[in-house]
Scaffold this motif. Structure first.
Motif, short mmCIF file in Angstrom:
data_model
loop_
_atom_site.label_atom_id
_atom_site.label_comp_id
_atom_site.label_asym_id
_atom_site.label_seq_id
_atom_site.Cartn_x
_atom_site.Cartn_y
_atom_site.Cartn_z
N TYR A 227 26.76 20.40 18.25
CA TYR A 227 27.64 21.81 19.74
C TYR A 227 29.31 22.08 18.46
O TYR A 227 29.18 20.62 17.19
N TYR B 195 29.28 26.40 21.00
CA TYR B 195 28.50 26.96 20.47
C TYR B 195 26.90 26.37 20.02
O TYR B 195 27.60 25.33 18.99
N PRO B 196 25.51 26.16 20.13
CA PRO B 196 24.56 25.74 18.98
C PRO B 196 24.96 25.01 17.94
O PRO B 196 24.96 26.54 17.69
N GLY C 126 23.10 26.52 14.40
CA GLY C 126 22.45 27.23 14.27
C GLY C 126 21.91 28.58 14.67
O GLY C 126 20.51 29.52 14.16
N SER C 127 22.78 28.99 15.64
CA SER C 127 22.43 29.65 16.37
C SER C 127 22.63 31.17 16.84
O SER C 127 22.44 32.26 17.71
N LEU C 128 23.65 31.48 15.51
CA LEU C 128 24.38 32.45 15.19
C LEU C 128 24.46 33.43 14.72
O LEU C 128 24.53 34.45 14.11
N GLU D 148 28.84 27.88 8.73
CA GLU D 148 29.79 26.96 10.27
C GLU D 148 30.26 26.16 9.84
O GLU D 148 29.97 25.03 10.83
#
Length: 138
Positions: free
Chosen positions: A52, A73-74, A76-78, A83
């Motif tokens: 995260y 925010y994890p 790879g999730s956005l 990143e």
């Protein structure tokens, strides 16, 4: 000798085994999370795991309102191309809006729209104490 040993142990294990701590709030629910962030109202929370980063999302002004979200925010999730610890403009097509999105990986770093070297400050204080520059309670 004991002072040096303690100093190196603290520096070696500072943050060991702990999760990243981020502010988590939005100014839609509470205005104190907005542009004039009142961090004393929001104790930082541990992110749920090691994959995260802290994030700060700042919507461009719509009238007098600037939407702000602070959260963990994890990775790879956005759907972001980058990143890394940086800020970037993001277009949200569904809501037809653009916002500044900042990611960072230091404790408490999503207090503002830039990253914060908090661990460097801690290390400087520990070294100052070990050299006797700063004394505690003497």
């Amino acid at each position: 000798m004991a002072r040096w040993t303690l100093t190196w142990i603290i520096m070696l294990f500072q943050g060991f085994g702990e999760c990243l701590k981020c502010f988590q709030c939005d100014n839609f629910m509470n205005p104190a999370c907005g542009v004039n962030f009142k961090s004393y109202q929001y104790p930082p929370e541990d992110c749920p795991g090691s994959q995260y980063k802290c994030g700060l999302q700042r919507q461009h002004p719509k009238g007098d309102y600037i939407g702000i979200i602070r959260a963990c925010y994890p990775l790879g999730s956005l759907g972001l191309e980058d990143e890394s610890d940086s800020c970037q403009e993001v277009q949200h097509e569904l809501h037809n809006t653009t916002f500044l999105f900042c990611l960072c990986s230091e404790d408490y770093c999503n207090i503002a729209s830039r990253t914060s070297p908090s661990s460097v400050i801690l290390h400087v204080i520990v070294i100052a104490i070990s050299f006797g520059v700063v004394t505690l309670g003497r």
